[in-house]
Write a protein that holds these residues in place. Structure first.
Motif, PDB file in Angstrom:
ATOM      1  N   SER A 273       0.821  -1.214   0.000  1.00 40.78           N
ATOM      2  CA  SER A 273       0.000   0.000   0.000  1.00 40.78           C
ATOM      3  C   SER A 273       0.852   1.260   0.000  1.00 40.78           C
ATOM      4  O   SER A 273       0.532   2.238  -0.682  1.00 40.78           O
ATOM      5  CB  SER A 273      -0.924   0.017   1.222  1.00 40.78           C
ATOM      6  N   THR A 274       1.927   1.258   0.781  1.00 43.57           N
ATOM      7  CA  THR A 274       2.774   2.440   0.927  1.00 43.57           C
ATOM      8  C   THR A 274       4.214   1.998   1.120  1.00 43.57           C
ATOM      9  O   THR A 274       4.526   0.815   1.169  1.00 43.57           O
ATOM     10  CB  THR A 274       2.356   3.283   2.158  1.00 43.57           C
ATOM     11  N   GLY A 275       5.100   2.982   1.246  1.00 39.22           N
ATOM     12  CA  GLY A 275       6.471   2.744   1.663  1.00 39.22           C
ATOM     13  C   GLY A 275       7.267   1.804   0.784  1.00 39.22           C
ATOM     14  O   GLY A 275       7.171   1.839  -0.444  1.00 39.22           O
ATOM     15  N   MET A 276       8.072   0.954   1.435  1.00 40.07           N
ATOM     16  CA  MET A 276       8.957   0.049   0.702  1.00 40.07           C
ATOM     17  C   MET A 276       8.186  -0.870  -0.226  1.00 40.07           C
ATOM     18  O   MET A 276       8.627  -1.158  -1.333  1.00 40.07           O
ATOM     19  CB  MET A 276       9.781  -0.798   1.673  1.00 40.07           C
ATOM     20  N   GLY A 277       7.037  -1.362   0.237  1.00 39.73           N
ATOM     21  CA  GLY A 277       6.271  -2.289  -0.588  1.00 39.73           C
ATOM     22  C   GLY A 277       5.788  -1.647  -1.867  1.00 39.73           C
ATOM     23  O   GLY A 277       5.913  -2.226  -2.955  1.00 39.73           O
TER      24      GLY A 277
ATOM     25  N   VAL B 234      14.187   3.413   7.928  1.00 36.85           N
ATOM     26  CA  VAL B 234      13.652   3.753   6.606  1.00 36.85           C
ATOM     27  C   VAL B 234      12.527   4.759   6.802  1.00 36.85           C
ATOM     28  O   VAL B 234      11.687   4.602   7.687  1.00 36.85           O
ATOM     29  CB  VAL B 234      13.129   2.507   5.861  1.00 36.85           C
ATOM     30  N   ARG B 235      12.494   5.772   5.958  1.00 45.67           N
ATOM     31  CA  ARG B 235      11.506   6.834   6.106  1.00 45.67           C
ATOM     32  C   ARG B 235      10.184   6.404   5.457  1.00 45.67           C
ATOM     33  O   ARG B 235       9.904   6.733   4.303  1.00 45.67           O
ATOM     34  CB  ARG B 235      12.018   8.133   5.486  1.00 45.67           C
ATOM     35  N   THR B 236       9.384   5.670   6.204  1.00 46.27           N
ATOM     36  CA  THR B 236       8.071   5.249   5.739  1.00 46.27           C
ATOM     37  C   THR B 236       7.039   5.502   6.827  1.00 46.27           C
ATOM     38  O   THR B 236       7.370   5.868   7.949  1.00 46.27           O
ATOM     39  CB  THR B 236       8.045   3.753   5.363  1.00 46.27           C
ATOM     40  N   GLU B 237       5.794   5.260   6.492  1.00 44.32           N
ATOM     41  CA  GLU B 237       4.705   5.545   7.429  1.00 44.32           C
ATOM     42  C   GLU B 237       4.673   4.592   8.614  1.00 44.32           C
ATOM     43  O   GLU B 237       4.011   4.873   9.615  1.00 44.32           O
ATOM     44  CB  GLU B 237       3.357   5.499   6.695  1.00 44.32           C
ATOM     45  N   ILE B 238       5.357   3.463   8.539  1.00 40.80           N
ATOM     46  CA  ILE B 238       5.297   2.499   9.640  1.00 40.80           C
ATOM     47  C   ILE B 238       5.856   3.095  10.922  1.00 40.80           C
ATOM     48  O   ILE B 238       5.416   2.771  12.029  1.00 40.80           O
ATOM     49  CB  ILE B 238       6.044   1.188   9.277  1.00 40.80           C
ATOM     50  N   ALA B 239       6.833   4.021  10.816  1.00 44.13           N
ATOM     51  CA  ALA B 239       7.382   4.645  12.016  1.00 44.13           C
ATOM     52  C   ALA B 239       6.345   5.520  12.704  1.00 44.13           C
ATOM     53  O   ALA B 239       6.193   5.483  13.928  1.00 44.13           O
ATOM     54  CB  ALA B 239       8.620   5.463  11.661  1.00 44.13           C
TER      55      ALA B 239
ATOM     56  N   ARG C  41       0.483  12.744  20.106  1.00 45.97           N
ATOM     57  CA  ARG C  41       0.559  12.025  18.845  1.00 45.97           C
ATOM     58  C   ARG C  41       1.729  12.570  18.058  1.00 45.97           C
ATOM     59  O   ARG C  41       1.752  13.748  17.699  1.00 45.97           O
ATOM     60  CB  ARG C  41      -0.732  12.211  18.017  1.00 45.97           C
ATOM     61  N   VAL C  42       2.726  11.752  17.812  1.00 47.18           N
ATOM     62  CA  VAL C  42       3.890  12.175  17.069  1.00 47.18           C
ATOM     63  C   VAL C  42       3.705  11.769  15.618  1.00 47.18           C
ATOM     64  O   VAL C  42       3.482  10.605  15.313  1.00 47.18           O
ATOM     65  CB  VAL C  42       5.164  11.510  17.636  1.00 47.18           C
ATOM     66  N   VAL C  43       3.786  12.726  14.725  1.00 44.19           N
ATOM     67  CA  VAL C  43       3.596  12.437  13.315  1.00 44.19           C
ATOM     68  C   VAL C  43       4.962  12.480  12.646  1.00 44.19           C
ATOM     69  O   VAL C  43       5.641  13.498  12.658  1.00 44.19           O
ATOM     70  CB  VAL C  43       2.649  13.459  12.659  1.00 44.19           C
ATOM     71  N   HIS C  44       5.342  11.357  12.077  1.00 48.18           N
ATOM     72  CA  HIS C  44       6.633  11.275  11.387  1.00 48.18           C
ATOM     73  C   HIS C  44       6.535  10.180  10.361  1.00 48.18           C
ATOM     74  O   HIS C  44       5.930   9.153  10.612  1.00 48.18           O
ATOM     75  CB  HIS C  44       7.751  10.980  12.384  1.00 48.18           C
ATOM     76  N   THR C  45       7.091  10.400   9.220  1.00 44.65           N
ATOM     77  CA  THR C  45       7.039   9.377   8.170  1.00 44.65           C
ATOM     78  C   THR C  45       8.375   8.687   8.062  1.00 44.65           C
ATOM     79  O   THR C  45       9.422   9.267   8.306  1.00 44.65           O
ATOM     80  CB  THR C  45       6.678  10.000   6.811  1.00 44.65           C
ATOM     81  N   ARG C  46       8.291   7.416   7.703  1.00 49.30           N
ATOM     82  CA  ARG C  46       9.508   6.644   7.508  1.00 49.30           C
ATOM     83  C   ARG C  46       9.497   6.098   6.111  1.00 49.30           C
ATOM     84  O   ARG C  46       8.503   5.628   5.638  1.00 49.30           O
ATOM     85  CB  ARG C  46       9.571   5.516   8.527  1.00 49.30           C
TER      86      ARG C  46
END
Length: 302
Positions: free
Chosen positions: A17-21, A183-188, A297-302
């Motif tokens: 859906s997002t990120g590395m995948g 890795v800078r994705t949404e999972i973080a 709530r910390v918002v950060h993308t990985r």
């Protein structure tokens, strides 16, 4: 980059859906493969759909979804070149404070779901001499504080990968592990939010013991991912594992992962404990009690 043989091959990428995948699916499509990209929602399917990328609704913990994927591949005359087991969740909490339901969820997604998909697709992979790419983590070798569930599942995935590799090597199937660092994705961002949610449910005694640790770990996670690889750069390592004729059994992704994997075996457990504790200590809240955040709530993308 496209070759005539690759245009006739299928690849499955879970967690696309997002990120590395998502990046892996798109890059493999540019190599000429037909990618079955596993997503969980229709809107994610619409976002990933493109030339060479066919979205499939896939929750890897749902038996019907996994069976439907196997049937889709069985009906396709093209060979299955690779399965990329990328789907995952990140849940961070102290061992004492993480409810058993969350322990089971982490292992269902990060381990048992991958095994279920692998079992379902192995007949096709054996027939077509394909390969399995399991996306692990540096957490699959070294477990930091609050990473018990996540690292436990990744440790297990590493072991399953080794066992599977030794079972199917003589049958023509290659098994590869990819171990990313930050890795800078949404999972973080999702992991930090989940960590705060879990911290808010800790007992007062658990808050006293672990609250400051949770805050420090969240800050470390945000800092580490901010300086980590982009999703595209991490995906290039996965693509290499998929396309290289004779892949290594393991690849790291990112300088932090390469450094930890190189230095870790040289250090004693106690020395590594001290290094990790010192690194985490820099992120503990200054002049604060151990109480964990309740609504932050910390918002950060990985």
């Amino acid at each position: 980059m496209t070759t005539s043989s690759e245009t006739r091959k299928l690849i499955v990428v879970t967690g696309a859906s997002t990120g590395m995948g998502a990046s892996t699916a798109r890059q493999l499509a540019r190599h000429g493969f037909h990618v079955l990209a596993g997503v969980r929602r229709d809107r994610d399917a619409d976002a990933i759909r493109s030339t060479g990328v066919e979205p499939v609704i896939l929750d890897i913990t749902d038996t019907e979804h996994v069976e439907a994927l196997a049937a889709r591949i069985a009906d396709d005359p093209r060979p299955l070149h690779a399965l990329v087991n990328n789907a995952g969740v990140q849940v961070n909490a102290p061992v004492e404070a993480l409810p058993m339901a969350q322990w089971r969820q982490v292992f269902e997604v990060n381990l048992f779901g991958h095994i279920a998909v692998t079992q379902a697709l192995l007949p096709a992979l054996l027939r077509d001499k394909g390969r399995v790419i399991n996306i692990s983590s540096i957490g699959g070798k070294y477990a930091m504080a609050t990473y018990g569930a996540y690292a436990g599942a990744k440790f297990a995935l590493e072991a399953v990968s080794d066992s599977l590799r030794r079972e199917v090597a003589s049958l023509g199937v290659q098994v590869v592990v990819v171990e990313p660092g930050g890795v800078r994705t949404e999972i973080a961002a999702r992991g930090i939010t989940t960590a705060n949610d879990l911290a808010a449910r800790m007992t007062p005694e658990q808050n006293e013991r672990y609250g400051s640790l949770v805050q420090a770990n969240n800050q470390l996670m945000a800092t580490g991912t901010a300086s980590g690889l982009t999703a595209d750069a991490a995906a290039r390592v996965i693509v290499k594992a998929v396309t290289t004729r004779r892949p290594r059994t393991r690849y790291t992704a990112g300088r932090d992962a390469a450094l930890i994997m190189r230095l870790g075996p040289m250090l004693s457990d106690r020395m590594l404990d001290r290094i990790l504790a010192a690194n985490l200590r820099r992120h503990h809240p200054k002049n604060a009690t151990a109480t964990a955040p309740r609504d932050e709530r910390v918002v950060h993308t990985r």
